[in-house]
Design an enzyme around this catalytic site. Structure first.
Site, short mmCIF file in Angstrom:
data_model
loop_
_atom_site.label_atom_id
_atom_site.label_comp_id
_atom_site.label_asym_id
_atom_site.label_seq_id
_atom_site.Cartn_x
_atom_site.Cartn_y
_atom_site.Cartn_z
N GLY A 8 20.79 -17.20 9.05
CA GLY A 8 20.24 -16.04 9.76
C GLY A 8 18.77 -15.78 9.46
N LYS A 56 11.22 -9.17 5.19
CA LYS A 56 12.42 -9.01 6.01
C LYS A 56 13.23 -7.83 5.50
CE LYS A 56 15.94 -11.74 3.61
NZ LYS A 56 16.81 -12.91 3.60
#
Length: 291
Positions: free
Chosen positions: A226, A191
């Site tokens: 998130g 990520k």
């Protein structure tokens, strides 16, 4: 009177109660009165051991209030006990362990001075965000893992060919340890997080190994969720079966639980370092062994 006292901070009453039974210590409860201006007045109910006291207080929101209460309890315990161990199941400010951008204060360095100044001789935390944070402390520190306890919970579930997944490369070792305890495989997604906005993007491309498998997304903590939401949405596109989330600290701020479930997560399982609906796994036994 017992040679051990466990002082239960308001943020960790459940852990303190369970811990006191396991180590056969005298449990001292606290009463908190919060004034209109936000100040806390703390009263202890019980006699503190002259030999050793264990103060149990997590530093989750309201972070500064719980921190001040922890330091106050340690200070009071030190007035009577010759040794004070601070058990901080969730160590707030642990993400502020280095200077990421110029001018940022390393708050963990401040905490190191505060805990020592209050009178703690040792700190025990559960799955601290990074061990770098403890390098700023001059008193003894110990970090314990909640992974074995979390894995025991998942062993009781009938999972289909489970695969352990870390939402990022930073949690790769955690996923590896979890998978080893569970007896399964693991992978780590890639990520990218914008340091200024906090926005998360999954960089990993298509994955064949997740198809038709139950997945366990493993993280140390979930704040706004998130990363978990992005990871779940990505994994669901890869035709996986159920997605479970396992974490030590479930802060779940700003409606995070609802958004995580909406993304497709079947269940969130966390420990009682932070009390809440998802706090199914008890870590008092792990702390007792560390003491």
């Amino acid at each position: 009177m017992s040679k051990l006292s466990v002082i239960a901070g308001k943020s960790s009453e459940d852990v303190a109660k369970r811990l006191s039974k396991k180590i056969k210590a005298n449990l001292i409860k606290t009463e908190i009165r919060v004034f209109a201006d936000g100040e806390s007045k703390i009263t202890l109910n019980g006699e503190i051991s002259k030999k050793k006291s264990i103060v149990v207080q997590s530093i989750y929101p309201p972070v500064d209030t719980n921190l001040i209460q922890a330091l106050s309890l340690i200070s009071k315990a030190k007035e009577i006990s010759s040794e004070v161990i601070a058990v901080i199941p969730y160590m707030g400010y642990a993400r502020q362990d280095r200077e990421f951008l110029p001018g940022e204060i390393i708050t963990m360095k401040v905490l190191g001075k505060l805990f020592k100044g209050a009178g703690a001789s040792k700190i025990i935390a559960v799955d601290i965000h990074s061990m770098i944070g403890f390098k700023h402390f001059t008193i003894k520190t110990k970090n314990v893992s909640a992974i074995p306890e979390l894995v025991q919970y998942f062993k009781k579930l009938s999972l289909k060919n489970p695969l352990v997944v870390s939402p990022d490369q930073g949690g790769k070792e955690r996923a590896k340890e979890f998978a080893k305890e569970l007896g399964s495989e693991y992978i780590a997604l890639e990520k990218k997080r914008d340091r200024k906005t906090g926005k998360v993007q999954i960089k990993t491309k298509n994955l064949d190994e997740v198809a038709n498998r139950d997945l366990i997304l493993v993280d140390d903590m979930i704040s706004t969720g998130g990363s978990i939401v992005k990871a779940t949405q990505f994994l669901k596109k890869q035709k996986c079966k159920k997605v479970y989330v396992a974490c030590t600290h479930a802060l779940l701020m700003n409606n995070a639980e609802k958004r995580i479930r909406k993304a497709g997560v079947t269940k969130i399982i966390s420990t009682n370092t932070i009390p809440g609906k998802t706090s199914i796994v008890d870590i008092s036994d792990t702390i007792a062994k560390a003491i």
